[in-house]
Design a protein around this motif. Structure first.
Motif, PDB file in Angstrom:
ATOM      1  N   ALA A  38     -15.430  -8.112  -9.921  1.00 34.18           N
ATOM      2  CA  ALA A  38     -14.523  -8.152 -11.217  1.00 34.18           C
ATOM      3  C   ALA A  38     -13.056  -8.528 -10.900  1.00 34.18           C
ATOM      4  O   ALA A  38     -12.426  -9.250 -11.454  1.00 34.18           O
ATOM      5  CB  ALA A  38     -14.736  -7.193 -11.835  1.00 34.18           C
ATOM      6  N   CYS A  39     -12.713  -7.809  -9.602  1.00 31.42           N
ATOM      7  CA  CYS A  39     -11.034  -7.949  -9.454  1.00 31.42           C
ATOM      8  C   CYS A  39     -10.975  -9.421  -8.791  1.00 31.42           C
ATOM      9  O   CYS A  39      -9.922  -9.729  -8.933  1.00 31.42           O
ATOM     10  CB  CYS A  39     -10.947  -6.774  -8.262  1.00 31.42           C
ATOM     11  SG  CYS A  39     -10.641  -5.213  -8.939  1.00 31.42           S
ATOM     12  N   GLY A  43      -8.145 -11.594 -10.425  1.00 29.31           N
ATOM     13  CA  GLY A  43      -7.068 -11.694  -9.768  1.00 29.31           C
ATOM     14  C   GLY A  43      -6.280 -10.611  -9.448  1.00 29.31           C
ATOM     15  O   GLY A  43      -5.081 -10.527  -9.462  1.00 29.31           O
ATOM     16  N   LEU A  44      -7.088  -9.309  -9.452  1.00 30.13           N
ATOM     17  CA  LEU A  44      -6.393  -8.015  -9.665  1.00 30.13           C
ATOM     18  C   LEU A  44      -6.473  -7.334  -8.142  1.00 30.13           C
ATOM     19  O   LEU A  44      -7.431  -7.769  -7.301  1.00 30.13           O
ATOM     20  CB  LEU A  44      -7.061  -7.034 -10.435  1.00 30.13           C
ATOM     21  CG  LEU A  44      -7.275  -7.418 -11.939  1.00 30.13           C
ATOM     22  CD1 LEU A  44      -7.957  -6.217 -12.681  1.00 30.13           C
ATOM     23  CD2 LEU A  44      -5.939  -7.550 -12.480  1.00 30.13           C
ATOM     24  N   SER A  45      -5.561  -6.581  -7.772  1.00 36.00           N
ATOM     25  CA  SER A  45      -5.566  -5.912  -6.665  1.00 36.00           C
ATOM     26  C   SER A  45      -6.546  -4.777  -6.635  1.00 36.00           C
ATOM     27  O   SER A  45      -6.494  -3.998  -7.662  1.00 36.00           O
ATOM     28  CB  SER A  45      -4.204  -5.062  -6.333  1.00 36.00           C
ATOM     29  OG  SER A  45      -4.281  -4.624  -5.054  1.00 36.00           O
ATOM     30  N   ARG A 463      -4.686 -13.019 -18.946  1.00 37.00           N
ATOM     31  CA  ARG A 463      -4.903 -12.290 -17.662  1.00 37.00           C
ATOM     32  C   ARG A 463      -4.053 -11.287 -17.354  1.00 37.00           C
ATOM     33  O   ARG A 463      -4.046 -10.210 -17.113  1.00 37.00           O
ATOM     34  CB  ARG A 463      -4.985 -13.423 -16.556  1.00 37.00           C
ATOM     35  CG  ARG A 463      -5.126 -12.803 -14.983  1.00 37.00           C
ATOM     36  CD  ARG A 463      -5.047 -13.696 -14.057  1.00 37.00           C
ATOM     37  NE  ARG A 463      -5.957 -14.942 -14.285  1.00 37.00           N
ATOM     38  CZ  ARG A 463      -7.111 -14.924 -13.823  1.00 37.00           C
ATOM     39  NH1 ARG A 463      -7.656 -13.970 -13.167  1.00 37.00           N
ATOM     40  NH2 ARG A 463      -7.702 -16.037 -14.160  1.00 37.00           N
ATOM     41  N   VAL A 464      -2.636 -11.497 -17.674  1.00 34.22           N
ATOM     42  CA  VAL A 464      -1.577 -10.475 -17.671  1.00 34.22           C
ATOM     43  C   VAL A 464      -1.870  -9.369 -18.500  1.00 34.22           C
ATOM     44  O   VAL A 464      -1.724  -8.278 -18.239  1.00 34.22           O
ATOM     45  CB  VAL A 464      -0.266 -11.158 -17.786  1.00 34.22           C
ATOM     46  CG1 VAL A 464       0.915 -10.004 -17.801  1.00 34.22           C
ATOM     47  CG2 VAL A 464       0.032 -12.255 -16.685  1.00 34.22           C
ATOM     48  N   ASP A 465      -2.100  -9.719 -19.735  1.00 40.09           N
ATOM     49  CA  ASP A 465      -2.273  -8.639 -20.915  1.00 40.09           C
ATOM     50  C   ASP A 465      -3.602  -7.732 -20.583  1.00 40.09           C
ATOM     51  O   ASP A 465      -3.674  -6.418 -20.763  1.00 40.09           O
ATOM     52  CB  ASP A 465      -2.442  -9.317 -22.221  1.00 40.09           C
ATOM     53  CG  ASP A 465      -1.130  -9.793 -22.877  1.00 40.09           C
ATOM     54  OD1 ASP A 465      -0.103  -9.320 -22.220  1.00 40.09           O
ATOM     55  OD2 ASP A 465      -1.136 -10.812 -23.770  1.00 40.09           O
ATOM     56  N   LEU A 466      -4.571  -8.410 -20.162  1.00 34.51           N
ATOM     57  CA  LEU A 466      -5.791  -7.694 -19.574  1.00 34.51           C
ATOM     58  C   LEU A 466      -5.407  -6.529 -18.616  1.00 34.51           C
ATOM     59  O   LEU A 466      -6.013  -5.420 -18.479  1.00 34.51           O
ATOM     60  CB  LEU A 466      -7.047  -8.348 -18.963  1.00 34.51           C
ATOM     61  CG  LEU A 466      -8.061  -7.652 -18.677  1.00 34.51           C
ATOM     62  CD1 LEU A 466      -8.897  -7.113 -19.963  1.00 34.51           C
ATOM     63  CD2 LEU A 466      -9.056  -8.759 -17.949  1.00 34.51           C
ATOM     64  N   VAL A 467      -4.366  -6.940 -17.387  1.00 38.70           N
ATOM     65  CA  VAL A 467      -4.088  -5.941 -16.690  1.00 38.70           C
ATOM     66  C   VAL A 467      -3.356  -4.827 -17.052  1.00 38.70           C
ATOM     67  O   VAL A 467      -3.504  -3.384 -16.762  1.00 38.70           O
ATOM     68  CB  VAL A 467      -3.365  -6.448 -15.486  1.00 38.70           C
ATOM     69  CG1 VAL A 467      -2.610  -5.627 -14.351  1.00 38.70           C
ATOM     70  CG2 VAL A 467      -4.015  -7.756 -14.725  1.00 38.70           C
TER      71      VAL A 467
END
Length: 485
Positions: A38-39, A43-45, A463-467
């Motif tokens: 998922a990360c 593109g998540l850390s 993507r930014v808002d999801l983070v």
């Protein structure tokens, strides 16, 4: 067969120690090297920094349970709580739940923090009965007191973890069922219905929305309230009539959890006259001035019924949208627009003003209602938008698809605005209902990011808002079993 074909494909393994992002969303975490699937997609850390619960001696609840199960400890499954006189309890069940000072603290927290979004009790009447010791000889009232404690500890999870000790949801349910506190009446009563509703909310908040006990308790509350409305309402006192009407709409809102896939039990029927069932805009003092509370309280002079009625309007619109003749692209879009305008005529103290100062009549209770009203509105719009997206998938033109994406984007941005500016204590008073709604809004955004069908600025912003949404959800979603939010 060449050598490349002989090499087996790596098997994706589900890790038993999920990463922070997957734990926040409560989804399976599949490890692929140093990051989970998922990360990688988002593109998540991929981190595992949040503290896990350490092993150690059993907590106070477990110790209390072991004591109760020991041969020398008291039994909560005694065949009867009655002495030879059926009107008196043979033991004080509340003492088995916890110290009287702690129970009173929990009840005070319910009226201070939760009452504004569930105004189903008259504080003066309730506290008078509690101080008179009615819980020691009236099984139904005793069950109501325990149900309030259960609903409070299940809803205020962070506060429960630090303040309420061994008083826990499971313990309250055991005491009510083991001592048959709510199985003794010859007819439905208001207190019986209130207790069943509280238990349904408590089990849904503490055990999950699909919990069978929650479904059963809410079904019983529906049955009791419908009976009171059809057969007993004219003979009730004015304040009892109003509390029955309030409870009717609170149950209706709870049953609209159908949005999460929960079956609709069927409270609202064509025979119900919605307008006559609306509760009046009354404070506790106006409801019955002869029974003031033991101390000054915000509900004595502030009515929370306008917020309840507007919440009911939102769920009525969602309920209407699910009727067959409305489940079309045109019908769904019309209802999305109606829901968006449904809060335009709120009184000043219930209007969202961002970071601006609040009106003079506002208080903590109205702020809790604001969070509940606006997040509910955004969740219903998101739910209807996903239904519209599924109906038009593969059939709509680019302009329609782009419109759906932009509407979803505005819903997420508005959700983040409220979550960012509302104090944590205000949000936590709604925690048991807000967290599933925020998670549901986030899941729609996650689907958009994963689909990758709409590249460009909108998808990158998604993507930014999801983070950001995941970060807010992790802060709000307190889980005592892990010892962190």
């Amino acid at each position: 067969m060449d050598q490349a074909e002989q090499v087996p494909k790596p098997v994706r393994k589900r890790t038993s120690n999920a990463c922070d992002a997957c734990r926040a969303r409560k989804v399976k975490c599949f490890r692929e090297g140093s990051s989970c699937r998922a990360c990688l997609e988002l593109g998540l850390s991929c981190t595992q920094n949040a503290p896990r619960r350490r092993r150690g001696p059993p907590n106070s609840y477990v110790q209390a349970q072991n004591q109760l199960r020991s041969p020398t400890g008291p039994s909560v499954t005694s065949p009867s709580i009655y002495s030879e006189s059926p009107s008196e309890l043979s033991l004080n069940v509340l003492d088995q739940l916890g110290p009287s000072t702690l129970i009173r603290q929990i009840i005070d927290d319910w009226f201070q923090l939760i009452h504004s979004v569930a105004p189903i009790l008259h504080r003066g009447h309730f506290l008078r009965r509690l101080s008179d010791g009615d819980a020691s000889h009236d099984p139904e009232f005793c069950g109501l007191v325990i149900s309030i404690c259960a609903a409070t500890v299940a809803s205020l999870k962070r506060r429960s973890s630090s303040h309420y000790g061994a008083v826990a949801l499971d313990r309250g349910v055991e005491l009510i069922n083991g001592n048959r506190l709510l199985e003794t009446g010859q007819s439905f009563t208001l207190e019986w219905c209130q207790a069943k509703y509280n238990l349904g909310v408590a089990c849904g908040a503490g055990r999950g929305l699909d919990n069978q006990s929650s479904f059963r308790y809410l079904s019983e509350a529906v049955m009791g309230v419908k009976y009171l409305i059809y057969y007993k309402l004219p003979n009730m006192s004015i304040w009892e009539q109003q509390l029955v009407r309030r409870l009717y709409w609170m149950i209706f809102a709870g049953l609209c959890m159908e949005m999460f896939g929960r079956p609709y039990i069927g409270l609202l029927t064509p025979q119900d006259n919605i307008q006559t069932l609306r509760p009046l805009d009354l404070t506790d003092t106006e409801l019955d001035p002869h029974f003031p509370g033991h101390s000054p309280w915000h509900g004595d002079t502030m009515s929370y019924i306008p917020g309840l009625n507007h919440l009911s309007n939102l769920f009525l619109l969602w309920h209407s949208s699910q009727q067959t003749h409305n489940s079309t692209p045109t019908g769904l879009q019309e209802h999305i627009n109606l829901v968006q305008r449904a809060l335009d005529d709120l009184p000043a103290e219930l209007r969202w003003r961002g970071g601006l100062s609040r009106p003079p009549r506002s208080n903590f209770g109205t702020d809790v209602q604001i969070a509940n009203l606006y997040i509910t509105q955004l969740h219903i719009r998101s739910n209807l938008l996903e239904q519209l997206d599924r109906l038009t998938k593969g059939q709509s033109d680019h302009a329609t698809s782009q419109n759906i994406i932009e509407q979803r984007q505005r819903i997420v941005e508005d959700s983040l605005e409220i979550l960012s500016h509302m104090p944590r204590e205000t949000l936590e008073a709604n925690g048991h209902s807000l967290v599933p709604k925020i998670r549901d809004i986030g899941s729609a955004l996650l689907d958009e990011v994963r689909a990758g069908e709409n590249p460009g600025i909108v998808s990158e912003q998604a993507r930014v808002d999801l983070v950001r949404l995941l970060e807010r959800l992790e802060t709000l979603d307190f889980r005592p079993e892990f010892g962190y939010a």
